[in-house]
Enzyme design. Structure first.
Site, PDB file in Angstrom:
ATOM      1  N   TRP A 128       0.925  -1.110   0.011  1.00  0.00           N
ATOM      2  CA  TRP A 128      -0.025   0.026   0.064  1.00  0.00           C
ATOM      3  C   TRP A 128       0.792   1.293   0.013  1.00  0.00           C
ATOM      4  O   TRP A 128       1.876   1.204   0.775  1.00  0.00           O
ATOM      5  CB  TRP A 128      -0.790  -0.095   1.314  1.00  0.00           C
ATOM      6  CG  TRP A 128      -1.783   0.965   1.391  1.00  0.00           C
ATOM      7  CD1 TRP A 128      -2.921   1.513   0.416  1.00  0.00           C
ATOM      8  CD2 TRP A 128      -2.035   1.843   2.475  1.00  0.00           C
ATOM      9  NE1 TRP A 128      -3.489   2.588   1.014  1.00  0.00           N
ATOM     10  CE2 TRP A 128      -3.023   2.857   2.197  1.00  0.00           C
ATOM     11  CE3 TRP A 128      -1.549   1.871   3.877  1.00  0.00           C
ATOM     12  CZ2 TRP A 128      -3.545   3.841   3.226  1.00  0.00           C
ATOM     13  CZ3 TRP A 128      -2.001   2.928   4.499  1.00  0.00           C
ATOM     14  CH2 TRP A 128      -3.029   3.610   4.476  1.00  0.00           C
ATOM     15  N   ASP A 209      -0.939  -5.719   9.366  1.00  0.00           N
ATOM     16  CA  ASP A 209      -1.973  -4.842   8.650  1.00  0.00           C
ATOM     17  C   ASP A 209      -3.286  -5.594   8.372  1.00  0.00           C
ATOM     18  O   ASP A 209      -3.035  -6.308   7.437  1.00  0.00           O
ATOM     19  CB  ASP A 209      -1.342  -4.009   7.709  1.00  0.00           C
ATOM     20  CG  ASP A 209      -2.463  -2.847   7.368  1.00  0.00           C
ATOM     21  OD1 ASP A 209      -3.488  -2.672   7.897  1.00  0.00           O
ATOM     22  OD2 ASP A 209      -2.245  -2.020   6.217  1.00  0.00           O
ATOM     23  N   LYS A 244     -13.399  -1.146   5.301  1.00  0.00           N
ATOM     24  CA  LYS A 244     -14.012  -1.803   4.378  1.00  0.00           C
ATOM     25  C   LYS A 244     -15.249  -2.979   4.893  1.00  0.00           C
ATOM     26  O   LYS A 244     -15.959  -3.104   4.007  1.00  0.00           O
ATOM     27  CB  LYS A 244     -12.642  -2.739   3.780  1.00  0.00           C
ATOM     28  CG  LYS A 244     -11.567  -1.908   3.482  1.00  0.00           C
ATOM     29  CD  LYS A 244     -11.448  -0.866   2.374  1.00  0.00           C
ATOM     30  CE  LYS A 244     -10.191   0.065   2.481  1.00  0.00           C
ATOM     31  NZ  LYS A 244      -9.694   0.728   1.377  1.00  0.00           N
TER      32      LYS A 244
HETATM   33  C1  LMR Z   1      -6.777   2.006  -1.100  1.00  0.00           C
HETATM   34  O1  LMR Z   1      -5.772   1.196  -1.026  1.00  0.00           O
HETATM   35  O2  LMR Z   1      -7.247   2.356  -2.109  1.00  0.00           O
HETATM   36  C2  LMR Z   1      -7.599   2.312   0.195  1.00  0.00           C
HETATM   37  O3  LMR Z   1      -6.871   1.639   1.249  1.00  0.00           O
HETATM   38  C3  LMR Z   1      -7.677   3.546   0.199  1.00  0.00           C
HETATM   39  C4  LMR Z   1      -6.628   4.435   0.660  1.00  0.00           C
HETATM   40  O4  LMR Z   1      -6.636   5.034   1.647  1.00  0.00           O
HETATM   41  O5  LMR Z   1      -5.480   4.463  -0.070  1.00  0.00           O
END
Ligand code: LMR
Length: 400
Positions: A128, A209, A244
């Protein structure tokens, strides 16, 4: 003073939300930011959430402060869902409510920096995009290692072992508990066992996470890797998000849990969480956590929520199956889990998909599988084909 600042680029993932809304084409498809959409293309407020909100409207009689730890009943009600109802671990875990999973990551990173400023945070990539900046902002050294090969859509497990062999005792290892973001590729049970043994042997501290529980296979199955790791290590941290799986995105609902076999140390660490929360946001926002609490305190609402979550999960996996069946180069998508899969395509191709075809996905080639409709499959495949993102002999394209 402000003249000393440098302009910052907009977060590229969040910028997609605006770009998509500004696009007038009726045929546009949003595979960008990670939100679930139903058959009508809506991100609805879940039925259980609506009922809980009605209940709160009628019964909530005060908005007084709760304190930096937020709603501890909410925090404790989640514990059996995450860690298992009969787990002996439950006595060795404390938690605090946070503004979303990001708040939990940030608070956890600050706690690490306070306890052991020399700890390095090991991060398998791709990940992420906000993970590294969050740890970096807490002044921790981030050590990243590429562990997924997008060209083959496989984990290079030797690479994981090789990277973690360089870690020092007390370093932090960030792990995605399920539904890996951005690739949808999770470790196998065997790999989780090996990682767990490695963490124990090298005295490394897992920071898990867990932001998509229930959206991979089921609430229980998605929690198994986390429970496996925690059953073996002395200390761990878990950042949890309800954004989510309760569809509460903008309410920012999360929790940070600490695990330790030493109850005195756990108590001290808990007091540090409260003081760090106090200087960051003082107290977390209540509404979203109050909704989750109202759901989990009612057997009826809990059943409705679990049913809805099962429906969502099966729709996401249905979308996966439909895309995988539509083209051999996309077959890997059926095996992956969670909201995302990541094509091995360049930024130029994702830009062309957006500009020429109206198909929006992250620059990295990450697609939100939960954002599409089964009817979109043809358009998506044709668009990928038109922009050279598919090649019938292999999905392999160098990632730029
Ligand atoms: C994503 O990865 O699209 C979500 O977790 C939203 C974000 O905050 O990045």
């Amino acid at each position: 003073m402000f003249n000393k600042l440098k302009e910052q680029p907009a977060d590229s993932l969040l910028a997609l939300i605006k770009a998509f809304h500004a696009d007038p084409r009726q045929t546009k498809i949003d595979l960008g930011v990670g939100v679930y959409r139903d058959q009508q293309g809506k991100t609805p407020v879940m039925r259980a959430v609506k009922k809980a909100e009605r209940f709160l409207l009628e019964t909530q009689d005060s908005k007084r402060y709760l304190g930096p730890e937020g709603d501890l009943t909410f925090v404790n009600l989640l514990k059996p869902i995450i860690f298992g109802a009969t787990s002996s671990l439950l006595d060795h875990i404390v938690g605090i409510q946070t503004p979303g999973g990001s708040g939990a990551l940030r608070l956890g990173a600050e706690l690490i920096a306070k306890a052991n400023p020399n700890a390095q945070a090991w991060l398998g990539t791709p990940s992420w995009p906000n993970h590294a900046p969050i740890f970096g902002s807490a002044r921790l050294a981030v050590k990243d290692y590429r562990f997924v090969d997008l060209a083959t859509q496989k984990i290079d497990f030797d690479r994981v072992v090789e990277a973690l062999s360089l870690a020092n005792a007390g370093d932090i290892v960030l792990l995605h508990g399920c539904c890996h973001n951005p690739t949808g590729i999770d470790f196998t049970t065997e790999q989780w066992k090996q990682i767990t043994a490695f963490l124990v042997e090298r005295a490394l501290i897992p920071f898990i996470d867990l932001a998509y529980q229930g959206l991979g296979d089921s609430l229980e199955q998605d929690a198994e890797p986390t429970r496996l790791v925690l059953s073996a290590v002395d200390e761990a941290m878990v950042a949890y998000s309800c954004d989510k799986n309760f569809g509460l995105y903008r309410e920012r609902v999360g929790a940070l849990y600490l695990v330790s076999r030493n109850s005195r140390e756990l108590q001290i660490a808990e007091s540090n969480l409260a003081s760090l929360a106090r200087v960051n946001w003082s107290m977390p926002p209540d509404h979203g956590a109050a909704i989750v609490r109202a759901i989990l305190e009612s057997a009826e609402l809990t059943e409705i929520w679990k049913d809805e979550l099962r429906e969502m999960c099966s729709r996401v996996n249905g979308n996966r199956a439909a895309l995988a069946a539509a083209h051999p180069d996309l077959a890997f998508i059926a095996k992956q889990r969670g909201l995302f899969s990541n094509l091995a395509i360049s930024k130029e191709i994702t830009a062309a998909l957006r500009l020429k075809q109206g198909v929006y996905m992250a620059d990295s080639g990450r697609m939100n599988i939960a954002g599409m409709q089964p009817d979109d499959v043809d358009v998506i495949v044709k668009s990928l084909h038109a922009e050279g993102a598919l090649n019938t002999r292999s999905a392999a394209r160098p990632h730029s």
